[in-house]
Structure formats: C-alpha cells, structure tokens
Scaffold this active site. Structure first.
Site: not given
Ligand code: BGC
Length: 913
Positions: A478, A752
């Site tokens: 990502e 996260e």
C-alpha cells in the site's frame, strides 16, 4: 549592558543553504539568539542584504532598514537572481533597545538552479531492456569518462531520474540521499536534485556514474502492479563545471555514456532487491572498467514533464540499530535461518555482513510481528514480498551488502540460507532507519511511562510514514499518500518535526492531482488504482493541511499559491451537495470511507456515523478554513463568501442531523465529536451533546469507539466541554480499544487498528492489519497542547503568540513539552502535588505568551523568589473563569503556586472548581 541578540539559524524556504532554488521570491527566516536569558528579547527593525559574492556589496538586494519584528516568512524582494547563481544573504537585526547585530558574511545563501527548460542540455538515457508488468529486470549501470583541463573552482550536478538513481563521481557517492529523485506524479512532474560536487572533481581524468532503480516509476506501487508511470528507469544528468577564468564546461547524460547490467538483478520498493556479488562490475567507476559488457546507453525521447526543484529535504539514513539480542537459529532442511530482533518496528533497510563461499545465496525477509510459533508474521504484508537476496562473491575477508532501492517496515528480519553449522552473530545485521529528513522539533514526556511509550510510538510511526509523501503504512503493498490519514495526523506531526517543507511539497502533489472537476483523489500522488473523488475527511486534506502549515509556521505563501485551486475544490463539494447536505442520500453517490475503522458500526470498516453527516461537517470545516485563509492573505470578499457558505451549511447540518434536545444522527461518539469540534450546534445545545458523548463512553466502560475521523478530536472536545476527567480516563485506559492497549502489548509504533492483535482474538484480519499506521497517533497533539499545555494562537500564527495552559489530570503528577518553533524553543514543564504546582516555561525570543495557571483561585503564585505581580516580564495578571492568567514577554520563568490542600489541582481539573 545586556548581551546581544544575534540573528541565528538563517534559512531559505525552511532549508539551510538550499541549492537548485527556482522560486523568484524565496522566503527568508532567522531566529534571535537568547542573549544570555535576558527577558523581552525582540526585534524592532531589520535589514537584509543579498550579494552575488560572499563578502561583496548588496548587488542583488538591500532591503534598507525595515521597522518591525518580522523574522520569519520574509520574502526576498530584490533583483531576479540569475540562473545557477549563489545569493549570499546577511541580516542585521535591531533588538528592543535598538542595538543592532549582524549575521556573519558569506555563511547563509541560496542558489538558483536552471531556471528554464532551455538550460537543460541533458538527454534521458537508460537500457534497451526492461521488466514486464510482473517482473523486474537488472538495474542499469551508466558511466561516462571525461577529461577536465583544470581543477574546477565550482561544479554542480543537476540530476534526476524516472525511477531512482544513485550517482557517483570518481568512485565516491554523490550526496547521501535515498530514493532520489523522490515521488511525484511522474506523468506530470519529476523533482531534480542539485549537488555541489566541486571537491569531487579534479584536473585530468574523471568518471561519473549512476545506478538506476525502478522505484515508484516502474516498480510496484501499491497493488496496482508495476510500470505505473513508465516501463523502465531513465537518467537525466547535467554536470556543470566552472573554472577560475570564468570558462565553463558541461557533461550531460547522452549517447556517449556507457551502459551495462551489473549485480542488482532486480529491485522494487515493495518486493525487495536481489544482488549477485559475483556480477559486480570491477572498476566501473574508474577510467577503465575491467569487467562487464559495456555498450552505448540508449537515448529516450523527452517525456515533456515538469522538472521541479526539491521543496523539502530528501530521505536520509538516520540511526543504525543493532539487534537487541543474539539471533535465534531456526533449523531448516538444507540450511538454517536466523531471526534477528531489532527491538523497534522501524522503516529502512539492513546491512548484512557475512563470510561465506562464493555462490551462497542468502534470503532476507522482514516482519513487524512474530506469529504464535515464533516465526515471522508475514500475512499482513499482503502481496509485498519484502524479500532481499544476496549471493556471495566468496571474499575470504568477508563481505557486506546494503540494498539500495528498497525499504521495508519491520522489527524482525530473518536470514535464510546459512549452511548447517555456520554461525551468524548479532553483528551480522544492522538496521538503518530511513525517512524524509525533517528536523526534530518536539518532545513530550510525563510521569506515566506508558504514555511516554505512546509518544515514542507516535514519533516512530511518523518517521516511518513521512517518507517522501505522508503515507498510511510502510510495510504492506500500500504505502500510499492516503489523504485522510495525512490530515488526521498533520497537527501532531507538526509538533514532532518541522513538516512545513514536506507539506509544501505535498501540496504541489495535491495540485497535480486535482481533477478538472475540482475534485481531489483519496491518495496523492494519484494512481489509477484509487480513482475519483477521495471523499469526505480524505480529500479535505487539500484544505486542512495548508491551513495547519499556516497555523504552525505562518506560511502565507503556501496559501497564496494554492488558494484558487482550493476554491475550485470547495466549489466541487458544492456540486456534490443537495440542499447544502454534502453527499445527500438522494444524490446516490459513493459516500467516502466513513469513520474508518470505528468500532461502532455493524461490523463494517466504515463505522456507524452517517456518511452524509461526516461529509457535511467537513464541508463546514472546509468553508471555515477557506474563510480564515482568505483573511490571512487579505482577500476580504472571499472571506465573507466562505463565512456565508459555512453559516448556511451549518444551518443545513442542524436541520438534518440535530434534534431539538441535542441528539445527533447516528448517535455515535464521532457524531457528537464532529458536531462539537466544528461548532455545528447552537451554544445552548453543547452541554447536551457533551452529555450524550460521555454517556456513550461510560456505557462502554470508559472506552472510545471512534475511527480515523473522530479520534483526532475526541479528547479535545471532552476537555473543551469541561470533561477533562473523561478525556484523561480515555487516555489512561489500558483495555482495548484504547491508545495504551497496544503499548501494554509491547507495541513500538502505532497500530492501524485498535485491535490489531488482542489477547482474546490474536491477529485481526490479515487483509488490513498494519502495525505502523500513524492515524490513531493523532492524539499526540493533545499531549502537547492540553497535558503539557503549549498551544498557538491562529490569529498570530507560527507561535508568534503562544498560549501556555496545561490542564493536569488523571494520575499524572508531571509533564514536559518542548517545541522548536520558528522563533526558537518553547518549553512547558510542570509538576504538581497536593496543594502545589511548579511550572517552568520558556517563551522564545521575539514572541509573547499568555499563561494560564491551572490552580485554584486564591493560590499564591511566585516567579522565582518574587511574587507574580512585579516579576520582570510578567504583566496583565487577571483572573478569568476562576483561573489566574498573565502575559509574558520572551524568556524563561519558574513559577510555583501553593494553596491550602483541600482544593487540589486534580479537583479543579476534574471540573469542580
Ligand atoms: C489505508 C488507510 C486509508 C484507507 C481508506 C486503507 O487501506 O491503509 O489508512 O485511509 O484505506 O479508507
């Protein structure tokens, strides 16, 4: 006679002596030295002189004496500085007593690069080969030998690549930057670097060389695959040499360069690098390479994109980290593996030192966590292979290797392929921390070690994710410039590091990403994988980030440069609204990411807060920020227009989302937080909303449920609504979901997800579970602003006027925050006990502060040995809302307050005066 306040730390566009400046009016800044701790140091006037010679006359500019206290963001106002010219500058600053002091001659400068495209004579060169959509190809090695008639008096290398490059002159690496030329949307723009290489060249034979890597240009970008911008890497270099007699010589990349494939078999930011030391090109940086099949470089057509100078410092290597213990051997079939623990989840690469037979291939893998069996937990990397390979040349003295064109996010590294019986010591691997080189500007610490670890984790997640662009995460496939994450974290980021140049650069990327409709995408630099409108709280980063940079650094020029583009963005939001409700359900549009990863939804990642509510709340916020920015740059009509827009959309928000008795649609913590944070409800409703918010927190056992959107504001809202006690109970909560849960589980970066790993459930969904994602670290600004108690005044931005107002609470007995502002260091350092509060503060030169004491009315306050009233530099003492407030000039102060023990600071902090 007081000592002199010298102008120090001279910078140009935030940088120390930058090369390759293109800006016609760069902004100059300096600080005043503390003058031996004298209070009230301030500037009364200044004069800037700019010269083409280190000690010459002001042939470019003499500002003349200018009355005033400006020491930051002062635009150069002289003659245009010609291309490739060094402009030396000096400033004389008169202090508050009219005493002048001048910075040394010849020390501070900026230097222009090529100012027009016509001045670039280089050609794009590379290899005839290239990888495919799936696989890479050997890194091109490029070289050119040339003769210089004499030793140059000055030489500059202007250089860039589509892809990545490392340049060498006469065997030495040029600069110490990584991943140059950096990341921009290379369909439109590429950055170039400028290096002073005078000392690297000599008369006679010289050799320049470069290695090209795939990088963002043709390597993997997120899950979009390879070749996002182009098929193969290309170099573009121009070496300009000047002699004492004024003559010049230029060496450019062109068909005269030689090319060979070498030891780097493949390189990719996500997948890793493979290196075969047996294929090293002996002597390739000398006059006659003794190995390699050299052929002429291939010349490619000019892609016609912008060549832009760097606005920020590049990525550099910071500390080296050694494993915390001897590596653990894992016996394998043919050979063994060793697992190294660096004790810190970090972003960077490693140096491998090994002695092994020629042809031995070692495989290095990287992970943030270990799995239940003690092996590397790799699932959360998704398709990022994050694997390096090194094949030994068999040097009996041992060999070392550091991959060049890849980075990993890891705490653990595993080396496979060690022959049975061979040992790998702890010294075999050392990690290098890589990130954009932004100066450190803040520290926070307090009496709670868990909160100190939280602050450590925030700083490390910032370091790992401020790498060329603000990214979401550094490890999986990502690593994108996710706008929502960037806006959530920027205020915290600006405490810890000087982020202004980094976000000036990113705002240029934001401008490049803007669509003809005015929309901004979700990730910037834009990639096709994530097309279209980025959605509420994500795309709004376009407006929130420049405003934050203005608040923290007084950067008016950034706003001026982008204001019209931001206006087009806000106009676009209008087209996505019906009856002033952004993303009104009737419009049937994609609603954005919601309150991403909130825990109050029906098991969805986007939480339970209605998307049109989030959207409309941020529409108001954008409009307010546009009005404030318009005022900051003197555009009164625009300010009035945006004020009216904000008022209208606020009304629409109230009509649609707020009931008369203070319930907000969605009934989630984030719904209340946004309504309160963005002032979306009438004042009389605020206490009711705050009650609902607190009720939900209590109902969950003093726990939060907010996602990326609500979390950054949660504690601020509670503190502002008089519920500091609840804010502290969330901060100190150790059960998940909470900030400290991960800390109690040994985290060294911000996760996260609140439940990235839990004792009950183990790892969260491997499809999205980064352990280095700064978004929830956005609580960091509350630590500085409310706990340590340093804040800015947006009406006098850049900390020209500082608010010092700690709000002790919870179990904390002390806290200290420091911030290196554009004027110098601010400190707030307090310690409290029953009936006493000791507080040391530093107000930097040329600023003033308002201090508010968190002590009960009637407390006796002293400064040093004297009573508060009558202390030098302290004025305007008054009692506001039961608290003592005063005005401070610059300087350091030691306050102590005492009061009868019955009324403690803790009681006051808890909201019971
Ligand atoms: C990223 C985020 C991002 C999100 C969008 C994720 O995959 O890692 O941090 O903001 O997508 O909702």
């Amino acid at each position: 006679m007081s000592s002199i306040a010298l102008p120090v730390f001279l910078v140009c566009n935030y940088l120390v002596n930058p090369l390759g400046v293109q800006d016609a009016h760069p902004r100059l800044a300096w600080q005043l030295s503390e003058a031996d701790g004298r209070r009230g140091v301030a500037q009364s006037a200044y004069e800037i002189r700019v010269s083409t010679r280190p000690d010459g006359p002001a042939d470019l500019w003499d500002s003349g004496r200018i009355e005033g206290d400006a020491t930051t963001q002062v635009p150069y106002g002289g003659r245009p500085v010609p291309s490739r010219t060094r402009a030396y500058w000096q400033v004389t600053s008169w202090d508050e007593h009219g005493q002048p002091a001048t910075s040394p001659a010849g020390a501070a400068f900026w230097e222009t690069g090529p100012l027009s495209r016509a001045e670039w004579k280089a050609q794009w060169i590379g290899a005839p080969w290239h990888g495919s959509g799936h696989t890479g190809s050997p890194a091109p090695y490029l070289r050119r030998a040339f003769k210089l008639a004499k030793a140059p008096v000055s030489a500059r290398l202007y250089i860039t690549a589509l892809g990545l490059y490392e340049a060498y002159i006469n065997g030495k690496r040029v600069g110490d930057d990584h991943f140059t030329p950096g990341w921009t949307d290379m369909r439109k723009r590429v950055q170039y670097q400028a290096y002073d290489v005078t000392a690297m060249l000599g008369s006679g034979d010289n050799v320049i060389g470069a290695i090209l890597g795939d990088g963002w240009y043709c390597g993997n970008v997120a899950a979009q695959g390879r070749q996002v911008y182009g098929d193969r890497p290309k170099l573009f270099a121009q070496l300009e040499v000047a002699y004492a007699d004024g003559s010049r010589e230029v060496v450019v990349s062109d068909a005269s360069w030689q090319l060979a494939g070498g030891p780097i078999l493949e390189d990719d930011l996500l997948m890793g690098e493979s290196y075969d030391a047996g294929q090293e090109l002996a002597g390739w940086l000398g006059p006659n390479p003794s190995s390699g099949e050299w052929q002429p470089a291939r010349v490619f057509a000019d892609p016609g994109i912008e060549l832009s100078p760097m606005l920020s410092e590049p990525v550099r290597a910071h500390e080296e980290i050694s494993p915390v213990a001897a590596p653990r051997r894992e016996a394998g079939w043919g050979n063994d593996a060793f697992i190294f623990d660096f004790g810190q989840n970090l972003v960077g690469n490693v140096t491998l030192s090994i002695k092994a037979a020629a042809g031995t291939t070692l495989t290095l893998r990287y992970a943030e966590m270990l799995d239940a069996s003690g092996g590397l937990y790799l699932d959360n990397l998704r398709s990022a292979r994050a694997t390096d390979q090194y094949t030994c040349r068999g040097d009996p003295a041992g060999e070392t290797w550091t991959p060049r064109f890849t980075f990993h996010g890891f705490r653990y590294a595993e080396v496979r392929g060690i022959p049975h019986g061979a040992e790998l010591g702890a010294g075999a691997l050392v990690a290098h921390v890589l990130h954009s080189d932004l100066p450190r500007t803040g520290e926070f610490s307090c009496s709670d070690p868990l909160i100190n670890q939280l602050q450590h984790n925030i700083q490390w997640s910032q370091r790992g994710n401020y790498l060329e662009v603000p990214t979401d995460c550094p490890q999986r496939d990502e690593r994108l410039g996710w706008t929502g994450d960037a806006q959530a974290f920027i205020r915290t980021g600006a405490w810890n590091r000087e982020v202004a140049p980094f976000f000036n650069k990113w705002q240029r990327d934001i401008a490049d990403a803007q669509m003809p409709s005015g929309a901004e995408p979700a990730v910037i630099p834009a990639i096709d994988l994530v097309p279209g409108d980025g959605g509420p709280a994500w795309a709004d980063a376009a407006v929130i980030c420049p405003w934050t940079v203005y608040e923290c650094y007084g950067d008016r020029a950034l706003i001026e440069r982008h204001f019209d583009a931001l206006g087009r963005y806000v106009a676009y939001i209008g087209t996505q609204s019906k009856d002033d409700i952004r993303l009104h359900p009737d419009l049937d549009k994609w609603g954005g990411f919601g309150d991403w990863l909130a825990l109050d939804g029906s098991g969805q990642v986007d939480g339970g807060t209605p998307k049109d509510l989030i959207a409309t709340a941020f529409y108001v916020y954008d409009a307010r920020l546009m009005a404030s920015m318009a005022r900051a740059i003197g555009r009164a009509d625009d300010a009035a227009r945006y004020d009216a827009l904000a008022a209208r959309v606020t009304k629409a928000f109230q009509r649609r989302f707020v009931t008369g008795d203070g319930l907000v649609a969605g009934n989630t913590q984030t719904s209340y937080v946004l309504a309160l944070q963005f002032d979306l409800v009438p004042d009389e409703l605020r206490p009711k909303l705050a009650d609902e918010l607190v009720r939900d927190i209590r109902r969950r056992g003093n726990k939060l449920s907010t996602g990326f959107v609500g979390t950054p504001y949660l504690l601020h809202v509670l503190a502002r609504e008089g519920r500091l006690d609840v804010a502290y109970s969330l901060l100190e909560q150790q059960q998940w979901p909470s900030w400290l849960y991960a800390v109690t589980q040994g985290a060294t970066t911000i996760w996260e997800r609140w439940d990235g790993w839990t004792k009950e459930k183990g790892f969260q969904d491997k499809g999205m579970n980064s352990f280095n994602h700064y978004a929830y670290g956005a609580v960091g600004d509350w630590l500085y602003e409310v706990v340590a108690g340093i804040d800015l005044d947006p009406l006098r931005p850049g900390y020209k006027h500082i608010l010092l107002q700690p709000q002790p609470g919870g179990g904390l007995t002390s806290a200290r925050g420091t911030h290196l502002s554009p004027y110098g260091e601010i400190v707030s350092d307090w310690r409290s006990s029953d009936g006493a509060f000791d507080w040391s503060v530093t107000v930097p030169p040329n600023t003033a502060a308002t201090a508010r004491f968190p002590v009960p009315a009637g407390a006796e306050i002293r400064e040093g040995a004297s009573p508060l009233a009558g202390s030098p530099g302290v004025t305007g003492i008054r009692t506001e809302r039961g608290e003592v407030t005063c005005e401070l000039v610059s300087g350091s102060y030691r306050f102590s307050a005492t009061w009868p023990k019955a009324a403690t600071a803790g009681d006051r902090a808890a909201g019971s005066p």
